[in-house]
Design an enzyme around this catalytic site. Structure first.
Site, PDB file in Angstrom:
ATOM      1  N   LYS A  13       0.776  -1.314  -0.417  1.00  0.00           N
ATOM      2  CA  LYS A  13       0.198   0.003  -0.331  1.00  0.00           C
ATOM      3  C   LYS A  13       1.159   1.663  -0.039  1.00  0.00           C
ATOM      4  O   LYS A  13       0.602   2.124  -0.923  1.00  0.00           O
ATOM      5  CB  LYS A  13      -0.888   0.118   1.288  1.00  0.00           C
ATOM      6  CG  LYS A  13      -1.644  -1.256   1.460  1.00  0.00           C
ATOM      7  CD  LYS A  13      -2.934  -0.926   2.451  1.00  0.00           C
ATOM      8  CE  LYS A  13      -1.631  -0.935   3.962  1.00  0.00           C
ATOM      9  NZ  LYS A  13      -1.644  -2.352   4.381  1.00  0.00           N
ATOM     10  N   ARG A  88      -9.670   1.274   7.935  1.00  0.00           N
ATOM     11  CA  ARG A  88      -9.912   0.039   7.899  1.00  0.00           C
ATOM     12  C   ARG A  88     -10.713  -0.680   8.894  1.00  0.00           C
ATOM     13  O   ARG A  88     -11.011  -2.016   9.271  1.00  0.00           O
ATOM     14  CB  ARG A  88      -8.527  -0.004   9.326  1.00  0.00           C
ATOM     15  CG  ARG A  88      -7.467  -0.705   8.101  1.00  0.00           C
ATOM     16  CD  ARG A  88      -5.738  -0.847   9.658  1.00  0.00           C
ATOM     17  NE  ARG A  88      -4.790  -1.392   9.244  1.00  0.00           N
ATOM     18  CZ  ARG A  88      -4.132  -1.003   8.667  1.00  0.00           C
ATOM     19  NH1 ARG A  88      -3.756   0.068   8.425  1.00  0.00           N
ATOM     20  NH2 ARG A  88      -2.560  -1.786   8.671  1.00  0.00           N
ATOM     21  N   ARG A 127      11.360  -5.747   5.599  1.00  0.00           N
ATOM     22  CA  ARG A 127      11.054  -4.375   5.189  1.00  0.00           C
ATOM     23  C   ARG A 127      12.555  -4.098   5.942  1.00  0.00           C
ATOM     24  O   ARG A 127      12.330  -4.178   6.906  1.00  0.00           O
ATOM     25  CB  ARG A 127       9.933  -5.104   5.397  1.00  0.00           C
ATOM     26  CG  ARG A 127       9.349  -3.440   5.521  1.00  0.00           C
ATOM     27  CD  ARG A 127       7.630  -2.961   4.787  1.00  0.00           C
ATOM     28  NE  ARG A 127       6.922  -3.213   5.753  1.00  0.00           N
ATOM     29  CZ  ARG A 127       5.913  -3.462   5.661  1.00  0.00           C
ATOM     30  NH1 ARG A 127       4.790  -3.209   4.703  1.00  0.00           N
ATOM     31  NH2 ARG A 127       5.567  -3.962   7.170  1.00  0.00           N
ATOM     32  N   ARG A 162      10.382  -1.395  11.604  1.00  0.00           N
ATOM     33  CA  ARG A 162       9.440  -1.160  12.352  1.00  0.00           C
ATOM     34  C   ARG A 162       9.258  -1.909  12.890  1.00  0.00           C
ATOM     35  O   ARG A 162       9.637  -3.217  13.218  1.00  0.00           O
ATOM     36  CB  ARG A 162       7.990  -1.053  11.373  1.00  0.00           C
ATOM     37  CG  ARG A 162       7.927   0.267  11.022  1.00  0.00           C
ATOM     38  CD  ARG A 162       6.310  -0.365   9.704  1.00  0.00           C
ATOM     39  NE  ARG A 162       4.947  -0.637  10.591  1.00  0.00           N
ATOM     40  CZ  ARG A 162       4.322  -1.182   9.849  1.00  0.00           C
ATOM     41  NH1 ARG A 162       4.249  -0.499   8.522  1.00  0.00           N
ATOM     42  NH2 ARG A 162       3.848  -1.313  10.216  1.00  0.00           N
ATOM     43  N   ARG A 173      -1.681  -8.718  13.534  1.00  0.00           N
ATOM     44  CA  ARG A 173      -2.260  -8.582  11.842  1.00  0.00           C
ATOM     45  C   ARG A 173      -2.780  -8.897  11.134  1.00  0.00           C
ATOM     46  O   ARG A 173      -3.803  -8.406  10.482  1.00  0.00           O
ATOM     47  CB  ARG A 173      -0.875  -7.463  11.739  1.00  0.00           C
ATOM     48  CG  ARG A 173      -0.348  -6.297  12.410  1.00  0.00           C
ATOM     49  CD  ARG A 173       0.668  -5.973  12.470  1.00  0.00           C
ATOM     50  NE  ARG A 173       1.486  -5.430  10.958  1.00  0.00           N
ATOM     51  CZ  ARG A 173       2.590  -5.166  10.528  1.00  0.00           C
ATOM     52  NH1 ARG A 173       3.662  -5.653  11.010  1.00  0.00           N
ATOM     53  NH2 ARG A 173       2.956  -4.580   9.500  1.00  0.00           N
TER      54      ARG A 173
HETATM   55  P1  ADP Z   1       0.422  -2.508   7.647  1.00  0.00           P
HETATM   56  O1  ADP Z   1      -0.775  -2.012   6.620  1.00  0.00           O
HETATM   57  O2  ADP Z   1       1.937  -2.862   6.912  1.00  0.00           O
HETATM   58  O3  ADP Z   1       0.323  -3.192   8.858  1.00  0.00           O
HETATM   59  P2  ADP Z   1       0.375   0.286   8.699  1.00  0.00           P
HETATM   60  O4  ADP Z   1       1.191   1.048   8.938  1.00  0.00           O
HETATM   61  O5  ADP Z   1      -0.794   1.085   7.811  1.00  0.00           O
HETATM   62  O6  ADP Z   1       0.780  -1.034   8.025  1.00  0.00           O
HETATM   63  O7  ADP Z   1       0.009   0.190  10.455  1.00  0.00           O
HETATM   64  C1  ADP Z   1      -0.036   0.322  11.702  1.00  0.00           C
HETATM   65  C2  ADP Z   1      -0.616  -0.067  12.335  1.00  0.00           C
HETATM   66  O8  ADP Z   1      -1.258   1.553  13.281  1.00  0.00           O
HETATM   67  C3  ADP Z   1      -1.821  -1.109  12.462  1.00  0.00           C
HETATM   68  O9  ADP Z   1      -1.302  -2.142  12.299  1.00  0.00           O
HETATM   69  C4  ADP Z   1      -2.705  -0.522  13.093  1.00  0.00           C
HETATM   70  O10 ADP Z   1      -2.437  -0.713  14.800  1.00  0.00           O
HETATM   71  C5  ADP Z   1      -2.628   0.696  12.801  1.00  0.00           C
HETATM   72  N1  ADP Z   1      -3.782   1.399  11.921  1.00  0.00           N
HETATM   73  C6  ADP Z   1      -3.015   2.240  11.256  1.00  0.00           C
HETATM   74  N2  ADP Z   1      -3.861   2.273  10.143  1.00  0.00           N
HETATM   75  C7  ADP Z   1      -5.391   2.002  10.930  1.00  0.00           C
HETATM   76  C8  ADP Z   1      -6.896   2.768  11.280  1.00  0.00           C
HETATM   77  N3  ADP Z   1      -6.846   3.267   9.322  1.00  0.00           N
HETATM   78  N4  ADP Z   1      -7.142   2.166  11.662  1.00  0.00           N
HETATM   79  C9  ADP Z   1      -7.147   2.006  13.130  1.00  0.00           C
HETATM   80  N5  ADP Z   1      -5.642   1.208  13.207  1.00  0.00           N
HETATM   81  C10 ADP Z   1      -4.946   1.712  12.433  1.00  0.00           C
END
Ligand code: ADP
Ligand code: ZN
Length: 223
Positions: A13, A88, A127, A162, A173
């Protein structure tokens, strides 16, 4: 133009959003990046978000929706935005629709990325990300390693891993994705603005290829 990046962790993404931002000239807003910045600065939001992120769970809807709602007021996103990692949950998607409707806007395109799960795990544990917030270039130690170990090719800053990119947290996740985020595919399918694509080395199609396809699709369909 309002674009949403949808997909399980590690599908690409952020990488694809980064390319689209440059090509289309509209900002990328990643809720994950906003949380990570706040964790680094140990703000109240950061402390709260960390308790969920470290367990592979979602930050509560009310908190996340509030952040996006206020970000959508900023002048730089009035012409368009690429939302990377939001919505999400179905509730986040419904609230986003309401917020946009009030502004006379709508979601124009939802890019849904899929990748086989074993490939995702391999991708995530390998990563590495540029620690420079302005750069954030993503590397993969196997597929796309930096020229100099531990250093960003683009800006020379150190690369970091990360904290939630460990195999154990990744499993959580994925579970969170399956239970809470995957229903969004159907949500947007019904609205008719979903563009789904496989991102996988098995078909020789990775982030850069998908970004090219998406740009072509946007032009051909006048989105
Ligand atoms: P990835 O898609 O690789 O898990 P992100 O950077 O998009 O990584 O998200 C990392 C973490 O941040 C998620 O596992 C979640 O805990 C939190 N997070 C990100 N976006 C949202 C969202 N829209 N709603 C709730 N939690 C979120
Ligand atoms: Zn860099």
């Amino acid at each position: 133009m309002i674009i949403i990046m949808l997909g399980a962790p590690g599908t690409g993404k952020g990488t694809i959003a980064g390319i689209l931002t440059k090509e289309l000239g509209i900002p990328q807003v990643s809720t994950g990046d906003i949380f990570r910045k706040n964790i680094k600065e140990q703000t109240e939001l950061g402390k709260l978000a960390e308790t969920f992120i470290s367990k592979g769970q979602l930050v509560p809807d009310d908190v996340t929706i509030g952040i996006v709602e206020s970000r959508l007021e900023d002048p730089d996103v009035q012409e368009g935005i690429i939302l990377d990692g939001f919505p999400r949950t179905v509730r986040q998607a419904e609230e986003l629709d309401k917020i946009l409707e009030k502004k006379g806007k709508k979601v124009d395109l939802v890019i849904n990325l899929t990748t086989p799960e074993d490939e995702l795990i391999e991708r995530i544990v390998n990563r590495r990300i540029c620690s420079n917030q302005e750069c954030k270039t993503v590397y993969n130690l196997v597929l796309n390693p930096p020229k100099k170990e531990g250093i960003c090719d683009v800006c020379g800053s150190p690369l970091i891993q990360r904290k939630d990119d460990t195999e154990e947290t990744v499993k959580e996740r994925f579970k969170t994705y399956t239970e809470q985020t995957r229903p969004l595919i159907e949500y947007y399918e019904k609205k008719g603005n979903l563009y789904s694509t496989l991102v996988s080395k098995t078909i020789n199609k990775l982030g850069q290829d998908v970004a090219k396809d998406v740009i072509k699709y946007i032009k051909e369909n006048n989105i």
